[in-house]
Design a protein around this motif. Sequence first.
Motif, PDB file in Angstrom:
ATOM      1  N   ILE A   7      44.147  40.704  50.074  1.00 25.92           N
ATOM      2  CA  ILE A   7      43.931  39.261  49.986  1.00 25.92           C
ATOM      3  C   ILE A   7      42.455  38.953  49.764  1.00 25.92           C
ATOM      4  O   ILE A   7      42.103  38.088  48.945  1.00 25.92           O
ATOM      5  CB  ILE A   7      44.478  38.553  51.243  1.00 25.92           C
ATOM      6  N   LEU A   8      41.577  39.672  50.462  1.00 24.89           N
ATOM      7  CA  LEU A   8      40.141  39.476  50.267  1.00 24.89           C
ATOM      8  C   LEU A   8      39.719  39.858  48.848  1.00 24.89           C
ATOM      9  O   LEU A   8      38.912  39.168  48.223  1.00 24.89           O
ATOM     10  CB  LEU A   8      39.347  40.286  51.295  1.00 24.89           C
ATOM     11  N   ALA A   9      40.276  40.932  48.335  1.00 28.07           N
ATOM     12  CA  ALA A   9      39.954  41.360  46.976  1.00 28.07           C
ATOM     13  C   ALA A   9      40.436  40.336  45.954  1.00 28.07           C
ATOM     14  O   ALA A   9      39.735  40.040  44.990  1.00 28.07           O
ATOM     15  CB  ALA A   9      40.578  42.724  46.701  1.00 28.07           C
ATOM     16  N   ILE A  10      41.615  39.811  46.168  1.00 31.41           N
ATOM     17  CA  ILE A  10      42.134  38.781  45.264  1.00 31.41           C
ATOM     18  C   ILE A  10      41.242  37.547  45.315  1.00 31.41           C
ATOM     19  O   ILE A  10      40.962  36.931  44.289  1.00 31.41           O
ATOM     20  CB  ILE A  10      43.601  38.447  45.601  1.00 31.41           C
ATOM     21  N   ALA A  53      31.301  39.970  37.963  1.00 29.92           N
ATOM     22  CA  ALA A  53      32.691  40.302  37.631  1.00 29.92           C
ATOM     23  C   ALA A  53      32.960  41.788  37.841  1.00 29.92           C
ATOM     24  O   ALA A  53      34.006  42.173  38.379  1.00 29.92           O
ATOM     25  CB  ALA A  53      32.996  39.899  36.192  1.00 29.92           C
ATOM     26  N   ALA A  54      32.004  42.630  37.459  1.00 28.45           N
ATOM     27  CA  ALA A  54      32.171  44.078  37.640  1.00 28.45           C
ATOM     28  C   ALA A  54      32.254  44.435  39.119  1.00 28.45           C
ATOM     29  O   ALA A  54      33.064  45.283  39.521  1.00 28.45           O
ATOM     30  CB  ALA A  54      31.022  44.830  36.971  1.00 28.45           C
ATOM     31  N   GLU A  55      31.433  43.782  39.960  1.00 25.27           N
ATOM     32  CA  GLU A  55      31.474  44.039  41.401  1.00 25.27           C
ATOM     33  C   GLU A  55      32.818  43.636  41.990  1.00 25.27           C
ATOM     34  O   GLU A  55      33.383  44.351  42.818  1.00 25.27           O
ATOM     35  CB  GLU A  55      30.342  43.292  42.105  1.00 25.27           C
ATOM     36  N   ALA A  56      33.317  42.497  41.581  1.00 22.19           N
ATOM     37  CA  ALA A  56      34.606  42.034  42.104  1.00 22.19           C
ATOM     38  C   ALA A  56      35.726  42.992  41.704  1.00 22.19           C
ATOM     39  O   ALA A  56      36.570  43.354  42.526  1.00 22.19           O
ATOM     40  CB  ALA A  56      34.906  40.620  41.602  1.00 22.19           C
ATOM     41  N   LEU A  57      35.719  43.431  40.469  1.00 21.13           N
ATOM     42  CA  LEU A  57      36.745  44.367  40.013  1.00 21.13           C
ATOM     43  C   LEU A  57      36.607  45.726  40.690  1.00 21.13           C
ATOM     44  O   LEU A  57      37.606  46.351  41.046  1.00 21.13           O
ATOM     45  CB  LEU A  57      36.680  44.520  38.495  1.00 21.13           C
ATOM     46  N   ALA A  58      35.383  46.183  40.893  1.00 24.04           N
ATOM     47  CA  ALA A  58      35.175  47.460  41.581  1.00 24.04           C
ATOM     48  C   ALA A  58      35.677  47.383  43.019  1.00 24.04           C
ATOM     49  O   ALA A  58      36.272  48.334  43.529  1.00 24.04           O
ATOM     50  CB  ALA A  58      33.702  47.834  41.555  1.00 24.04           C
ATOM     51  N   GLY A  59      35.442  46.238  43.661  1.00 22.83           N
ATOM     52  CA  GLY A  59      35.954  46.055  45.022  1.00 22.83           C
ATOM     53  C   GLY A  59      37.465  46.096  45.065  1.00 22.83           C
ATOM     54  O   GLY A  59      38.051  46.720  45.956  1.00 22.83           O
TER      55      GLY A  59
END
Length: 68
Positions: A7-10, A53-59
């Motif tokens: 949920i946090l990642a989403i 965006a890259a950080e969010a996707l990596a997370g």
Amino acid sequence: MANERLILAIGQLERALTRLETAQAQLSEAATAPSDAGDSDIAERHARLKNAAAEALAGMDAILAGKR
């Protein structure tokens, strides 16, 4: 626990997408308006947005891979 991380990642992904949409709208407005900001400002903003965006996707990848 895993659901909470997902949920946090989403949430991170949604925030990144919101920033992308906002930037796209600003770029569309800038394309129709006279340019005072210059190309270097646009390139810098693009780089910051791309990194976010890259950080969010990596997370999200890390969470889905079970590394967090």
